[in-house]
Design an enzyme around this catalytic site. Structure first.
Site, PDB file in Angstrom:
ATOM      1  N   ARG A  18       0.823  -1.213   0.000  1.00  0.00           N
ATOM      2  CA  ARG A  18       0.000   0.000   0.000  1.00  0.00           C
ATOM      3  C   ARG A  18       0.855   1.260   0.000  1.00  0.00           C
ATOM      4  NH1 ARG A  18      -3.706  -0.455   4.875  1.00  0.00           N
ATOM      5  NH2 ARG A  18      -1.910  -1.616   5.594  1.00  0.00           N
ATOM      6  N   ASN A  36      -6.317  -2.649   2.018  1.00  0.00           N
ATOM      7  CA  ASN A  36      -6.289  -4.097   2.153  1.00  0.00           C
ATOM      8  C   ASN A  36      -7.719  -4.619   2.199  1.00  0.00           C
ATOM      9  OD1 ASN A  36      -3.508  -4.339   2.269  1.00  0.00           O
ATOM     10  ND2 ASN A  36      -3.421  -4.392   4.489  1.00  0.00           N
TER      11      ASN A  36
END
Length: 88
Positions: A18, A36
């Site tokens: 990320r 996520n």
């Protein structure tokens, strides 16, 4: 302008994916977000100029060094008029 919703599958959680996505998107001038998902995949919304979005998707196929991307599900979506790129 174009927008894509992407679900990235493989070893993509716990490998800086990320944060790497945020850095890469910002360097390309892409707006959107990344998060996520409970199943171990990562979802991203990317929007911007067509060429920049294509470069972002190509970069996501590789990901950061510790990631192992198996596949990306790529769906057309509406632009949200976002400014910047965020980690959710």
């Amino acid at each position: 302008m174009t927008a894509r919703n992407l679900t990235i599958h493989g070893r993509v959680q716990g490998v800086f994916f990320r944060d790497w996505t945020v850095e890469t998107a910002r360097s390309l001038g892409i707006a959107g977000w990344v998060r996520n998902l409970p199943d171990g995949s990562v979802e991203a919304h990317v929007e911007g100029e067509v060429g920049a979005v294509r470069r972002m998707i190509a970069a996501l196929h590789d990901g950061p060094p510790r990631a192992a991307v198996e596949r990306i599900v790529d769906r057309d979506t509406e632009t949200e008029g976002l400014q910047g790129f965020a980690r959710r």
